[in-house]
Design an enzyme around this catalytic site. Structure first.
Site, PDB file in Angstrom:
ATOM      1  N   ASN A   8      84.555  58.951  56.667  1.00  0.00           N
ATOM      2  CA  ASN A   8      86.211  59.121  56.740  1.00  0.00           C
ATOM      3  C   ASN A   8      86.250  57.973  56.076  1.00  0.00           C
ATOM      4  O   ASN A   8      87.435  56.993  55.674  1.00  0.00           O
ATOM      5  CB  ASN A   8      86.783  59.386  57.554  1.00  0.00           C
ATOM      6  CG  ASN A   8      88.468  59.670  57.362  1.00  0.00           C
ATOM      7  OD1 ASN A   8      88.542  59.568  56.539  1.00  0.00           O
ATOM      8  ND2 ASN A   8      88.913  59.169  58.154  1.00  0.00           N
ATOM      9  N   TRP A   9      87.043  58.392  54.080  1.00  0.00           N
ATOM     10  CA  TRP A   9      87.495  56.593  53.943  1.00  0.00           C
ATOM     11  C   TRP A   9      89.097  56.251  53.706  1.00  0.00           C
ATOM     12  O   TRP A   9      89.872  55.901  52.877  1.00  0.00           O
ATOM     13  CB  TRP A   9      86.583  56.719  52.094  1.00  0.00           C
ATOM     14  CG  TRP A   9      85.639  56.469  51.888  1.00  0.00           C
ATOM     15  CD1 TRP A   9      84.613  55.800  53.231  1.00  0.00           C
ATOM     16  CD2 TRP A   9      84.972  56.715  51.028  1.00  0.00           C
ATOM     17  NE1 TRP A   9      83.471  55.716  52.436  1.00  0.00           N
ATOM     18  CE2 TRP A   9      83.361  56.318  51.424  1.00  0.00           C
ATOM     19  CE3 TRP A   9      85.330  57.180  50.165  1.00  0.00           C
ATOM     20  CZ2 TRP A   9      81.725  55.967  50.611  1.00  0.00           C
ATOM     21  CZ3 TRP A   9      83.701  57.379  48.913  1.00  0.00           C
ATOM     22  CH2 TRP A   9      82.161  56.843  49.291  1.00  0.00           C
ATOM     23  N   LYS A  10      89.746  57.214  54.210  1.00  0.00           N
ATOM     24  CA  LYS A  10      91.546  56.945  54.577  1.00  0.00           C
ATOM     25  C   LYS A  10      91.604  56.600  53.054  1.00  0.00           C
ATOM     26  O   LYS A  10      91.288  57.160  51.955  1.00  0.00           O
ATOM     27  CB  LYS A  10      91.327  56.102  55.557  1.00  0.00           C
ATOM     28  CG  LYS A  10      90.383  56.142  56.835  1.00  0.00           C
ATOM     29  CD  LYS A  10      90.892  55.547  58.282  1.00  0.00           C
ATOM     30  CE  LYS A  10      90.076  56.065  59.223  1.00  0.00           C
ATOM     31  NZ  LYS A  10      90.186  55.504  60.534  1.00  0.00           N
ATOM     32  N   HIS A  97      93.552  65.833  61.724  1.00  0.00           N
ATOM     33  CA  HIS A  97      92.932  63.395  62.169  1.00  0.00           C
ATOM     34  C   HIS A  97      94.133  63.347  62.659  1.00  0.00           C
ATOM     35  O   HIS A  97      95.602  63.657  62.588  1.00  0.00           O
ATOM     36  CB  HIS A  97      92.720  63.157  60.471  1.00  0.00           C
ATOM     37  CG  HIS A  97      91.440  62.019  61.379  1.00  0.00           C
ATOM     38  ND1 HIS A  97      92.775  60.472  61.213  1.00  0.00           N
ATOM     39  CD2 HIS A  97      90.585  61.405  60.832  1.00  0.00           C
ATOM     40  CE1 HIS A  97      92.076  59.071  61.269  1.00  0.00           C
ATOM     41  NE2 HIS A  97      90.265  60.294  61.620  1.00  0.00           N
ATOM     42  N   GLU A  99      95.649  60.461  62.450  1.00  0.00           N
ATOM     43  CA  GLU A  99      96.512  59.334  61.733  1.00  0.00           C
ATOM     44  C   GLU A  99      97.515  60.442  61.141  1.00  0.00           C
ATOM     45  O   GLU A  99      98.723  60.653  60.884  1.00  0.00           O
ATOM     46  CB  GLU A  99      95.652  58.849  60.787  1.00  0.00           C
ATOM     47  CG  GLU A  99      95.192  57.996  61.127  1.00  0.00           C
ATOM     48  CD  GLU A  99      93.596  57.135  60.883  1.00  0.00           C
ATOM     49  OE1 GLU A  99      93.648  57.695  59.316  1.00  0.00           O
ATOM     50  OE2 GLU A  99      92.514  56.773  61.087  1.00  0.00           O
ATOM     51  N   GLU A 170      87.594  62.768  68.794  1.00  0.00           N
ATOM     52  CA  GLU A 170      88.231  61.672  68.126  1.00  0.00           C
ATOM     53  C   GLU A 170      89.257  60.861  69.457  1.00  0.00           C
ATOM     54  O   GLU A 170      90.563  61.184  68.997  1.00  0.00           O
ATOM     55  CB  GLU A 170      88.719  61.487  66.833  1.00  0.00           C
ATOM     56  CG  GLU A 170      87.401  62.242  65.976  1.00  0.00           C
ATOM     57  CD  GLU A 170      87.158  61.142  64.738  1.00  0.00           C
ATOM     58  OE1 GLU A 170      86.535  60.351  64.037  1.00  0.00           O
ATOM     59  OE2 GLU A 170      88.708  61.484  64.107  1.00  0.00           O
ATOM     60  N   GLY A 176      89.637  52.743  64.991  1.00  0.00           N
ATOM     61  CA  GLY A 176      90.081  51.854  64.043  1.00  0.00           C
ATOM     62  C   GLY A 176      89.513  50.437  65.629  1.00  0.00           C
ATOM     63  O   GLY A 176      90.684  49.684  64.505  1.00  0.00           O
ATOM     64  N   SER A 215      85.617  53.727  65.768  1.00  0.00           N
ATOM     65  CA  SER A 215      84.856  52.919  66.321  1.00  0.00           C
ATOM     66  C   SER A 215      83.336  52.771  66.136  1.00  0.00           C
ATOM     67  O   SER A 215      82.363  52.594  66.978  1.00  0.00           O
ATOM     68  CB  SER A 215      84.888  51.820  67.142  1.00  0.00           C
ATOM     69  OG  SER A 215      86.248  51.431  66.645  1.00  0.00           O
ATOM     70  N   GLY A 236      85.009  56.161  59.980  1.00  0.00           N
ATOM     71  CA  GLY A 236      85.681  55.314  59.275  1.00  0.00           C
ATOM     72  C   GLY A 236      85.802  54.196  58.595  1.00  0.00           C
ATOM     73  O   GLY A 236      84.772  54.560  57.973  1.00  0.00           O
ATOM     74  N   GLY A 237      85.773  53.447  59.390  1.00  0.00           N
ATOM     75  CA  GLY A 237      85.529  51.758  58.663  1.00  0.00           C
ATOM     76  C   GLY A 237      83.937  51.039  58.946  1.00  0.00           C
ATOM     77  O   GLY A 237      83.566  51.168  57.548  1.00  0.00           O
TER      78      GLY A 237
HETATM   79  C1  PEP Z   1      88.367  58.674  62.034  1.00  0.00           C
HETATM   80  O1  PEP Z   1      89.197  57.407  61.071  1.00  0.00           O
HETATM   81  O2  PEP Z   1      88.597  59.279  61.829  1.00  0.00           O
HETATM   82  C2  PEP Z   1      87.377  56.866  62.696  1.00  0.00           C
HETATM   83  C3  PEP Z   1      86.840  57.361  64.072  1.00  0.00           C
HETATM   84  O3  PEP Z   1      87.863  55.978  62.403  1.00  0.00           O
HETATM   85  P1  PEP Z   1      87.265  53.842  62.967  1.00  0.00           P
HETATM   86  O4  PEP Z   1      85.412  55.019  62.348  1.00  0.00           O
HETATM   87  O5  PEP Z   1      87.033  53.254  62.074  1.00  0.00           O
HETATM   88  O6  PEP Z   1      87.136  54.161  63.851  1.00  0.00           O
END
Ligand code: PEP
Length: 252
Positions: A8-10, A97, A99, A170, A176, A215, A236-237
């Site tokens: 997930n590149w947000k 999601h 966010e 999640e 994050g 994470s 994500g990251g």
């Molecule tokens: C996400 O954006 O769905 C996510 C899990 O981010 P991260 O891996 O950065 O916690």
């Protein structure tokens, strides 16, 4: 069931940056997803077409949108439709999601409308669910997952094929933040999701992928993927750099 390795590149990467990262990943992978794994890259709308084009260089990989609006077209300034996503060459969309739920105020009911509409329009959907820290500390894990899954899947077409639907658990406090849920937390939540899906989807529940997100890094991906009822990871990251996402894709 193949494990789904999803990025997930947000709100990161322009079109050219996204294409370059996918190109690098394609080279590192030798042009195909590892056996037993499928890859999905959720990219920003402005980079979706470039991402979908570039990802054709990887057999077993598809692009997805991070968001959509549940209508064919219309006066919805700033939104994109499933048709537009498909026209970019993408197959997937993320719904629910955290966010979008917590920063943009999307309700359970709206997430449900989006999930149902996207499936009806032929997209594959990854529905995200998960509790906040306050909800967890108040003992509300089961109630939150039950509500988000029930409302999220309320109106989905009866003939939805299980491979077109995935759920990503999640925990909001792990996204994050660098805090990963422990194995016991993941086992508990995923087993809850599996039985809740059983009540909602019947036999299809066993073939519906449940991913973990929060994470995930190269160092912890293998042990998370080995847990019961973990059918993939949403990252994500650590998915922003091809090298790091590759290590996760290959993790055992
Ligand atoms: C996400 O954006 O769905 C996510 C899990 O981010 P991260 O891996 O950065 O916690």
């Amino acid at each position: 069931m193949k494990k789904i390795m999803a990025a997930n590149w947000k709100m990161y990467k322009t079109g050219p940056e996204a294409a370059a990262t996918v190109g690098e990943l394609a080279k590192l992978l030798g042009g195909r997803a590892p056996d037993g794994r499928e890859i999905v890259v959720f990219a920003p709308a402005t980079a979706l077409e470039r991402t979908a084009e570039a990802i054709k260089a990887v057999a077993g990989a598809e692009a997805g949108a991070e968001n959509m609006y549940p209508a064919e077209e219309g006066a919805f300034t700033g939104e994109i439709s499933p048709l537009m996503i498909k026209a970019c060459g993408a197959r997937w969309v993320l719904t629910g999601h955290s966010e979008r739920r917590h920063i943009l105020g999307e309700s359970d009911a709206f997430v449900g409308q989006k999930t149902a509409f996207a499936l009806a329009q032929g997209l594959r959907v990854m529905l995200c669910v998960g509790e906040t820290l306050e909800e967890r500390e108040a003992g509300g894990l089961q109630e939150v997952l039950e509500r988000q899954l029930r409302e999220g899947l309320k109106e989905i077409p009866a003939d939805t094929a299980p491979e077109n639907l995935a759920v990503a658990y999640e925990p909001v406090w792990a996204i994050g933040t660098g805090k990963t849920a422990g194995p016991e937390d993941i086992l508990e939540a995923h087993s809850l999701c599996r039985s809740l899906l059983g009540a909602l989807l019947g036999e299809k529940a066993a073939q519906t992928a449940i991913l973990y997100g929060g994470s995930v890094k190269p160092a912890n991906a293998g042990s998370i993927l080995a847990l019961d009822n973990v059918d993939g990871v949403l990252v994500g990251g650590a998915s922003l750099k091809a090298e790091s996402f590759l290590q996760i894709i290959n993790a055992h």
